[in-house]
Design a protein around this motif. Structure first.
Motif, PDB file in Angstrom:
ATOM      1  N   PHE A 164       0.852  -1.190   0.000  1.00 56.36           N
ATOM      2  CA  PHE A 164       0.000   0.000   0.000  1.00 56.36           C
ATOM      3  C   PHE A 164       0.887   1.239   0.000  1.00 56.36           C
ATOM      4  N   LEU A 165       0.669   2.125  -0.952  1.00 54.14           N
ATOM      5  CA  LEU A 165       1.342   3.419  -1.004  1.00 54.14           C
ATOM      6  C   LEU A 165       0.338   4.529  -0.755  1.00 54.14           C
ATOM      7  N   ASP A 166       0.612   5.420   0.189  1.00 51.60           N
ATOM      8  CA  ASP A 166      -0.210   6.625   0.292  1.00 51.60           C
ATOM      9  C   ASP A 166       0.398   7.662  -0.642  1.00 51.60           C
ATOM     10  N   ALA A 167      -0.437   8.227  -1.503  1.00 47.54           N
ATOM     11  CA  ALA A 167       0.072   9.074  -2.584  1.00 47.54           C
ATOM     12  C   ALA A 167      -0.888  10.221  -2.905  1.00 47.54           C
ATOM     13  N   PRO A 168      -1.162  11.104  -1.932  1.00 50.45           N
ATOM     14  CA  PRO A 168      -2.053  12.236  -2.209  1.00 50.45           C
ATOM     15  C   PRO A 168      -1.471  13.148  -3.281  1.00 50.45           C
ATOM     16  N   VAL A 169      -2.335  13.916  -3.902  1.00 50.70           N
ATOM     17  CA  VAL A 169      -1.926  14.728  -5.051  1.00 50.70           C
ATOM     18  C   VAL A 169      -2.198  16.206  -4.816  1.00 50.70           C
ATOM     19  N   SER A 170      -1.483  17.035  -5.549  1.00 51.58           N
ATOM     20  CA  SER A 170      -1.721  18.476  -5.584  1.00 51.58           C
ATOM     21  C   SER A 170      -1.716  18.913  -7.038  1.00 51.58           C
ATOM     22  N   GLY A 171      -2.533  19.890  -7.341  1.00 51.13           N
ATOM     23  CA  GLY A 171      -2.617  20.385  -8.714  1.00 51.13           C
ATOM     24  C   GLY A 171      -4.036  20.627  -9.160  1.00 51.13           C
ATOM     25  N   GLY A 172      -5.000  20.130  -8.365  1.00 54.51           N
ATOM     26  CA  GLY A 172      -6.393  20.413  -8.644  1.00 54.51           C
ATOM     27  C   GLY A 172      -6.935  19.730  -9.886  1.00 54.51           C
ATOM     28  N   GLY A 187       4.224   7.836   0.214  1.00 56.56           N
ATOM     29  CA  GLY A 187       4.813   7.216   1.382  1.00 56.56           C
ATOM     30  C   GLY A 187       4.716   5.708   1.240  1.00 56.56           C
ATOM     31  N   GLY A 188       5.802   4.986   1.606  1.00 57.51           N
ATOM     32  CA  GLY A 188       5.741   3.539   1.531  1.00 57.51           C
ATOM     33  C   GLY A 188       7.013   2.902   1.023  1.00 57.51           C
ATOM     34  N   ASP A 189       6.871   1.728   0.484  1.00 54.83           N
ATOM     35  CA  ASP A 189       7.980   0.868   0.075  1.00 54.83           C
ATOM     36  C   ASP A 189       8.657   1.348  -1.210  1.00 54.83           C
ATOM     37  N   GLN A 190       9.981   1.395  -1.200  1.00 55.41           N
ATOM     38  CA  GLN A 190      10.741   1.873  -2.359  1.00 55.41           C
ATOM     39  C   GLN A 190      10.524   1.005  -3.593  1.00 55.41           C
ATOM     40  N   ALA A 191      10.539  -0.315  -3.416  1.00 62.38           N
ATOM     41  CA  ALA A 191      10.400  -1.207  -4.576  1.00 62.38           C
ATOM     42  C   ALA A 191       9.034  -1.039  -5.225  1.00 62.38           C
ATOM     43  N   ALA A 192       7.987  -0.926  -4.407  1.00 69.19           N
ATOM     44  CA  ALA A 192       6.647  -0.718  -4.957  1.00 69.19           C
ATOM     45  C   ALA A 192       6.556   0.629  -5.659  1.00 69.19           C
ATOM     46  N   PHE A 193       7.147   1.642  -5.049  1.00 71.09           N
ATOM     47  CA  PHE A 193       7.176   2.968  -5.667  1.00 71.09           C
ATOM     48  C   PHE A 193       7.833   2.900  -7.040  1.00 71.09           C
ATOM     49  N   MET A 196       8.448  10.234  -0.411  1.00 70.43           N
ATOM     50  CA  MET A 196       8.813  11.138   0.673  1.00 70.43           C
ATOM     51  C   MET A 196       9.307  10.420   1.919  1.00 70.43           C
ATOM     52  N   GLY A 197       9.079   9.116   1.998  1.00 73.66           N
ATOM     53  CA  GLY A 197       9.501   8.380   3.186  1.00 73.66           C
ATOM     54  C   GLY A 197       8.628   7.160   3.389  1.00 73.66           C
ATOM     55  N   ASP A 198       8.585   6.695   4.633  1.00 70.97           N
ATOM     56  CA  ASP A 198       7.817   5.505   4.972  1.00 70.97           C
ATOM     57  C   ASP A 198       6.311   5.770   4.901  1.00 70.97           C
ATOM     58  N   SER A 199       5.535   4.734   5.151  1.00 76.08           N
ATOM     59  CA  SER A 199       4.080   4.845   5.116  1.00 76.08           C
ATOM     60  C   SER A 199       3.597   6.023   5.962  1.00 76.08           C
ATOM     61  N   GLY A 200       2.711   6.827   5.379  1.00 71.08           N
ATOM     62  CA  GLY A 200       2.197   8.024   6.045  1.00 71.08           C
ATOM     63  C   GLY A 200       2.904   9.293   5.636  1.00 71.08           C
ATOM     64  N   ALA A 201       4.127   9.180   5.088  1.00 70.19           N
ATOM     65  CA  ALA A 201       4.892  10.375   4.737  1.00 70.19           C
ATOM     66  C   ALA A 201       4.254  11.156   3.596  1.00 70.19           C
ATOM     67  N   GLY A 202       3.577  10.451   2.688  1.00 64.80           N
ATOM     68  CA  GLY A 202       2.875  11.154   1.616  1.00 64.80           C
ATOM     69  C   GLY A 202       1.771  12.034   2.166  1.00 64.80           C
ATOM     70  N   GLN A 203       0.975  11.477   3.083  1.00 66.50           N
ATOM     71  CA  GLN A 203      -0.117  12.254   3.678  1.00 66.50           C
ATOM     72  C   GLN A 203       0.417  13.421   4.500  1.00 66.50           C
ATOM     73  N   LEU A 204       1.496  13.211   5.231  1.00 74.59           N
ATOM     74  CA  LEU A 204       2.070  14.299   6.025  1.00 74.59           C
ATOM     75  C   LEU A 204       2.600  15.410   5.121  1.00 74.59           C
ATOM     76  N   THR A 205       3.189  15.036   3.977  1.00 75.88           N
ATOM     77  CA  THR A 205       3.665  16.043   3.030  1.00 75.88           C
ATOM     78  C   THR A 205       2.494  16.832   2.454  1.00 75.88           C
ATOM     79  N   LYS A 206       1.389  16.149   2.162  1.00 76.39           N
ATOM     80  CA  LYS A 206       0.207  16.857   1.664  1.00 76.39           C
ATOM     81  C   LYS A 206      -0.309  17.841   2.713  1.00 76.39           C
ATOM     82  N   MET A 207      -0.196  17.480   3.992  1.00 77.95           N
ATOM     83  CA  MET A 207      -0.613  18.407   5.042  1.00 77.95           C
ATOM     84  C   MET A 207       0.246  19.661   5.037  1.00 77.95           C
ATOM     85  N   VAL A 208       1.561  19.503   4.830  1.00 78.57           N
ATOM     86  CA  VAL A 208       2.443  20.661   4.705  1.00 78.57           C
ATOM     87  C   VAL A 208       1.981  21.544   3.544  1.00 78.57           C
ATOM     88  N   ASN A 209       1.626  20.911   2.437  1.00 79.85           N
ATOM     89  CA  ASN A 209       1.127  21.625   1.262  1.00 79.85           C
ATOM     90  C   ASN A 209      -0.106  22.453   1.595  1.00 79.85           C
TER      91      ASN A 209
END
Length: 316
Positions: free
Chosen positions: A141-149, A163-169, A186-199
């Motif tokens: 499972f990769l968390d992969a939120p998007v920006s750009g509308g 966020g998640g596994d390098q090989a799957a990415f 961006m990092g381990d599981s959850g890092a994608g969602q945390l980056t979207k929060m920064v956005n």
């Protein structure tokens, strides 16, 4: 906000046969509809699922004109069967759990080694939870939120934070490239969602500042387009200024991400901030300002409608 399901700008493109994959897409909303369309245009075998079946049927009708290997399924489980990669973009944490981990969810139909790529803006906690559930079933499972509308989705120019596994990415990135201009781990599981929060934190502050600037210019009797043309060439420049300032001055708020959705996102941000100890005073204030916009009937206005609080007769 006005949403457009039809995506006539998406045209078939030529890709090497060996790059074609069997994929699924769960959720055909404002973002998912064109994202899945780009996958079809790239020649992938695509099965889609949408809670409203008529919309899935409409998507198949539209994109079968450029790719005969598209169809829709009646459940996420059915859509995911045989897919190497399952993409999804739904509404919130509960929706995400429903389309992945329920009896008829995608996980139940995926084969060992398959990857679920979640483009929902959700909590980091649910990303970690579903990553663990997927791992127990031999999935990734990769968390992969998007920006750009909506425009970014239609033009294939989304920014994707994973966020998640390098090989799957690494397996997913070449496929996701058809709807993204940046697809970054961006990092381990959850890092994608945390980056979207920064956005979203950054956007909230910028839009409020721009709203105050434009409102000030209007009260001062300035020529707003001329002002924007000048200051956008200096340190005040931002994507929001370039794309929203002039329409903000005109009271036009039909261009993108809805206020209701932004409040959902800011709720996630503020909850995470309480958990991790981050102080977010401006974000909390802007969240309340968006609440004022909702009270004005602006639930589906885009996020630039913050200026309405400062320019409408009913603004407080």
């Amino acid at each position: 906000m006005t949403s457009t399901a039809q995506t006539p700008s998406i045209q078939a493109r030529s890709y090497p046969a060996e790059s074609k994959r069997k994929v699924a897409f769960i959720g055909l909303g404002v973002m998912g509809y064109p994202m899945a369309g780009h996958l079809a245009a790239a020649g992938h075998e695509v099965v889609v699922f949408n809670r409203t079946e008529a919309k899935a049927a409409q998507w198949v009708k539209e994109f079968s004109a450029i790719n005969p290997n598209v169809k829709h399924a009646l459940t996420p489980k059915e859509a995911a069967q045989g897919a190497e990669i399952v993409f999804g973009c739904v509404g919130n944490d509960d929706d995400l759990r429903s389309v992945t981990a329920s009896e008829d969810g995608a996980f139940a139909g995926m084969h060992a080694g398959a990857v679920y790529v979640d483009h929902t803006t959700a909590s980091a906690d649910v990303a970690r939870e579903l990553c663990a559930v997927a791992r127990k079933q031999g999935l990734t499972f990769l968390d992969a939120p998007v920006s750009g509308g909506q425009a970014g989705a239609q033009n294939g120019q989304l920014t994707v934070m994973c966020g998640g596994d390098q090989a799957a990415f690494d397996r997913v990135a070449p496929v996701a490239a058809v709807f993204s201009r940046a697809f970054t781990l961006m990092g381990d599981s959850g890092a994608g969602q945390l980056t979207k929060m920064v956005n979203q934190i950054a956007i909230a502050g910028v839009v409020q500042g721009l709203s105050e600037a434009v409102a000030f210019g209007l009260h001062a009797g300035l020529d707003i387009p001329a002002v924007i043309d000048v200051i956008s060439k200096g340190a005040a420049q931002s994507w929001q200024m370039e794309n929203r300032a002039k329409t903000m001055a005109q009271g036009q708020f039909e261009f993108g991400f809805a206020v209701d959705w932004m409040r959902k996102d800011l709720g996630l941000v503020l909850e995470e901030g309480r958990r991790n100890g981050a102080h977010l005073p401006v974000t909390a204030l802007v969240d309340q300002f968006y609440s004022d916009v909702q009270a004005m009937g602006g639930n589906r206005w885009d996020t630039s409608s913050l200026i309405a609080r400062l320019t409408k007769p009913s603004a407080k």
